[in-house]
Scaffold this active site. Structure first.
Site, PDB file in Angstrom:
ATOM      1  N   ARG A   1      20.019  19.916  54.758  1.00  0.00           N
ATOM      2  CA  ARG A   1      19.469  21.037  53.992  1.00  0.00           C
ATOM      3  C   ARG A   1      18.584  20.558  52.836  1.00  0.00           C
ATOM      4  NH1 ARG A   1      24.862  24.863  54.300  1.00  0.00           N
ATOM      5  NH2 ARG A   1      24.159  26.225  55.994  1.00  0.00           N
TER       6      ARG A   1
ATOM      7  N   LYS B   1      18.637  26.684  62.947  1.00  0.00           N
ATOM      8  CA  LYS B   1      18.158  28.041  62.670  1.00  0.00           C
ATOM      9  C   LYS B   1      16.643  28.180  62.887  1.00  0.00           C
ATOM     10  CE  LYS B   1      21.893  29.057  59.355  1.00  0.00           C
ATOM     11  NZ  LYS B   1      22.215  29.507  57.973  1.00  0.00           N
TER      12      LYS B   1
ATOM     13  N   THR C   1      24.949  25.044  50.817  1.00  0.00           N
ATOM     14  CA  THR C   1      24.225  26.218  51.345  1.00  0.00           C
ATOM     15  C   THR C   1      22.820  26.323  50.747  1.00  0.00           C
ATOM     16  OG1 THR C   1      26.366  27.332  51.456  1.00  0.00           O
ATOM     17  CG2 THR C   1      24.411  28.716  51.677  1.00  0.00           C
TER      18      THR C   1
ATOM     19  N   HIS D   1      23.501  25.947  60.637  1.00  0.00           N
ATOM     20  CA  HIS D   1      24.823  26.544  60.435  1.00  0.00           C
ATOM     21  C   HIS D   1      25.861  25.543  60.910  1.00  0.00           C
ATOM     22  CE1 HIS D   1      28.241  29.315  60.713  1.00  0.00           C
ATOM     23  NE2 HIS D   1      28.514  28.676  61.841  1.00  0.00           N
TER      24      HIS D   1
ATOM     25  N   ASN E   1      17.983  27.968  55.687  1.00  0.00           N
ATOM     26  CA  ASN E   1      18.516  26.649  55.323  1.00  0.00           C
ATOM     27  C   ASN E   1      18.816  25.769  56.537  1.00  0.00           C
ATOM     28  OD1 ASN E   1      20.739  28.004  56.190  1.00  0.00           O
ATOM     29  ND2 ASN E   1      21.926  27.798  54.295  1.00  0.00           N
TER      30      ASN E   1
ATOM     31  N   PHE F   1      23.206  39.927  51.160  1.00  0.00           N
ATOM     32  CA  PHE F   1      22.175  39.256  51.954  1.00  0.00           C
ATOM     33  C   PHE F   1      22.340  39.459  53.461  1.00  0.00           C
ATOM     34  CE2 PHE F   1      25.446  35.971  50.984  1.00  0.00           C
ATOM     35  CZ  PHE F   1      25.832  35.630  52.280  1.00  0.00           C
TER      36      PHE F   1
ATOM     37  N   ARG G   1      29.749  19.482  57.938  1.00  0.00           N
ATOM     38  CA  ARG G   1      29.450  20.184  56.678  1.00  0.00           C
ATOM     39  C   ARG G   1      28.870  19.204  55.649  1.00  0.00           C
ATOM     40  NH1 ARG G   1      29.544  25.809  56.482  1.00  0.00           N
ATOM     41  NH2 ARG G   1      29.543  25.425  54.254  1.00  0.00           N
TER      42      ARG G   1
HETATM   43  P1  ADP Z   1      27.155  28.264  54.815  1.00  0.00           P
HETATM   44  O1  ADP Z   1      26.102  28.468  55.895  1.00  0.00           O
HETATM   45  O2  ADP Z   1      26.851  27.075  53.949  1.00  0.00           O
HETATM   46  O3  ADP Z   1      28.558  28.263  55.355  1.00  0.00           O
HETATM   47  P2  ADP Z   1      27.684  30.979  53.901  1.00  0.00           P
HETATM   48  O4  ADP Z   1      28.686  31.066  54.999  1.00  0.00           O
HETATM   49  O5  ADP Z   1      28.130  31.350  52.524  1.00  0.00           O
HETATM   50  O6  ADP Z   1      27.024  29.525  53.817  1.00  0.00           O
HETATM   51  O7  ADP Z   1      26.447  31.914  54.238  1.00  0.00           O
HETATM   52  C1  ADP Z   1      25.973  32.049  55.555  1.00  0.00           C
HETATM   53  C2  ADP Z   1      24.461  32.005  55.535  1.00  0.00           C
HETATM   54  O8  ADP Z   1      23.966  33.137  54.816  1.00  0.00           O
HETATM   55  C3  ADP Z   1      23.859  30.802  54.791  1.00  0.00           C
HETATM   56  O9  ADP Z   1      23.806  29.633  55.563  1.00  0.00           O
HETATM   57  C4  ADP Z   1      22.473  31.327  54.465  1.00  0.00           C
HETATM   58  O10 ADP Z   1      21.600  31.292  55.597  1.00  0.00           O
HETATM   59  C5  ADP Z   1      22.783  32.786  54.115  1.00  0.00           C
HETATM   60  N1  ADP Z   1      23.023  32.955  52.667  1.00  0.00           N
HETATM   61  C6  ADP Z   1      24.106  32.546  51.953  1.00  0.00           C
HETATM   62  N2  ADP Z   1      24.005  32.868  50.657  1.00  0.00           N
HETATM   63  C7  ADP Z   1      22.812  33.514  50.533  1.00  0.00           C
HETATM   64  C8  ADP Z   1      22.102  34.098  49.443  1.00  0.00           C
HETATM   65  N3  ADP Z   1      22.604  34.086  48.206  1.00  0.00           N
HETATM   66  N4  ADP Z   1      20.887  34.665  49.690  1.00  0.00           N
HETATM   67  C9  ADP Z   1      20.369  34.687  50.939  1.00  0.00           C
HETATM   68  N5  ADP Z   1      20.984  34.164  52.011  1.00  0.00           N
HETATM   69  C10 ADP Z   1      22.177  33.572  51.826  1.00  0.00           C
HETATM   70 MG    MG Z   2      29.590  29.766  56.378  1.00  0.00          MG
END
Ligand code: ADP
Ligand code: MG
Length: 140
Positions: A104, A11, A93, A117, A114, A59, A87
């Site tokens: 992360r 990212k 996350t 992806h 973070n 978000f 993962r």
């Molecule tokens: P992951 O990337 O771990 O699969 P998610 O699919 O839940 O997590 O979320 C997608 C992306 O959205 C996250 O990687 C992060 O960049 C952003 N995100 C998730 N939760 C939040 C939050 N509470 N506040 C801000 N950004 C968030």
């Molecule tokens: Mg996701």
């Protein structure tokens, strides 16, 4: 277990801090192979389409703005159990909850920025890989 492919994105927070090589080393050290990779700058429409599953989340707008704030590196990772394995290497996350030694935990700035992806299921891996790559671009 079977050989799988999964979509990874480095990212903008990570490309901005010149961390592409360090993050790629984490994948390679854990046995995942980078079988496709390109650096691109997403448009707002592409970011919204990619994260469509999250469009009702609070978000969503911020996330799309963040994802177009700089270049990203999109890549296909291949290996045994690659979807779950990636993962695991990525970590939770929110970096505050991520285990030690994960990408992360070591590199993320916060829950949004973070660093990486990774696809979360076989179905999404297939969809997300074809969002960015044609079969010709994937060299296993
Ligand atoms: P992951 O990337 O771990 O699969 P998610 O699919 O839940 O997590 O979320 C997608 C992306 O959205 C996250 O990687 C992060 O960049 C952003 N995100 C998730 N939760 C939040 C939050 N509470 N506040 C801000 N950004 C968030
Ligand atoms: Mg996701």
């Amino acid at each position: 277990m079977a050989v799988e492919t999964t979509l990874s994105i480095i990212k903008p927070d990570a490309t901005r801090r010149n961390l592409t090589g360090k993050i790629n080393a984490r994948f390679e050290e854990s046995g995942l192979q980078i079988v496709a990779q390109k650096k691109i700058w997403l448009t707002r429409n592409q970011a919204e389409a990619f994260y469509e599953v999250h469009k009702e989340r609070a978000f969503f707008d911020d996330l799309c703005n963040f994802m177009i704030s700089g270049a990203v590196v999109v890549q296909v990772l291949q290996g045994e159990n690659a979807i779950a394995e990636n993962r695991k290497i990525m970590g939770a996350t929110n970096p505050v909850n991520a285990e030690e030694g994960t990408i992360r935990r070591d590199f993320a700035e916060n829950v949004e920025a973070n660093s990486v992806h990774g696809s979360d299921s076989a179905e999404n891996a297939k969809k997300e890989i074809s969002f960015f790559f044609s079969e010709l671009e994937i060299v296993g």
